[in-house]
Write a protein that holds these residues in place. Structure first.
Motif, PDB file in Angstrom:
ATOM      1  N   LYS A   1      -4.441 -27.595 -82.884  1.00 14.79           N
ATOM      2  CA  LYS A   1      -5.866 -27.321 -83.044  1.00 14.79           C
ATOM      3  C   LYS A   1      -6.620 -28.584 -83.423  1.00 14.79           C
ATOM      4  N   LYS A   2      -7.868 -28.650 -83.016  1.00 17.20           N
ATOM      5  CA  LYS A   2      -8.705 -29.810 -83.280  1.00 17.20           C
ATOM      6  C   LYS A   2      -8.963 -29.943 -84.788  1.00 17.20           C
TER       7      LYS A   2
ATOM      8  N   PHE B   1     -11.502 -27.596 -86.733  1.00 15.04           N
ATOM      9  CA  PHE B   1     -11.687 -26.345 -85.989  1.00 15.04           C
ATOM     10  C   PHE B   1     -11.678 -25.171 -86.950  1.00 15.04           C
ATOM     11  N   GLU B   2     -12.651 -24.275 -86.818  1.00 16.20           N
ATOM     12  CA  GLU B   2     -12.780 -23.135 -87.734  1.00 16.20           C
ATOM     13  C   GLU B   2     -12.705 -21.823 -86.977  1.00 16.20           C
TER      14      GLU B   2
ATOM     15  N   PRO C   1     -18.344 -25.436 -86.749  1.00 21.64           N
ATOM     16  CA  PRO C   1     -17.686 -26.182 -87.821  1.00 21.64           C
ATOM     17  C   PRO C   1     -18.672 -26.865 -88.766  1.00 21.64           C
TER      18      PRO C   1
END
Length: 150
Positions: A47-48, A51-52, A57
């Motif tokens: 995941k970046k 990332f949320e 974000p």
């Protein structure tokens, strides 16, 4: 001691952890605890940063502000009490130039040096630096020293 109570020395054996994805017989085969479908089940997924879960974000919710001056000059500050300490420790005698400052690790070789006015100077010093505060200049000259701007 006999065969019934033998055991390895304390801390010598580590448990190897679960072997995931090594066939149905292991009980951890098939989807290998990743569940069905979706990005997290695929190989190569990461995941970046920030990332949320699809929610906007934090770094994009918060507005940008401020200003960075690209022409700013950063000076490495050296106070008068530091200079007096060097004299007391007999690291300098009567001249303090840029080469000495660099060799004493008070500043890096590419730094601009500014002499600041904290503390008091009792010794007569000839100080060379890029900038001086008014109070530092006055204190050096009051002690009978000399100020040289580079």
């Amino acid at each position: 001691m006999d065969l019934s109570n033998l055991k390895p020395a304390e801390g010598s054996v580590k448990s190897q952890g679960k072997r995931i994805g090594r066939g149905q017989g292991s009980g951890k085969g098939g989807t290998a605890t990743r569940g069905h479908k979706g990005a997290k089940s695929r190989s190569g997924y990461s995941k970046k940063i920030g990332f949320e879960g699809g929610q906007m974000p934090l770094q994009r919710r918060v507005p940008k502000f401020g200003f960075t001056n690209i022409n700013r000059k950063e000076y490495q500050g050296i106070n008068l009490d530091t200079l007096q300490q060097l004299v007391d420790d007999k690291k300098i005698k009567d001249v303090l130039d840029i080469d000495t400052i660099i060799s004493l690790r008070l500043a890096g070789k590419n730094d601009l040096v500014k002499i600041l006015g904290r503390g008091e100077l009792k010794s007569k010093l000839k100080v060379s630096a890029h900038k001086f505060t008014a109070s530092a200049k006055a204190a050096i000259e009051a002690a009978g020293g000399e100020v040289v701007s580079l």
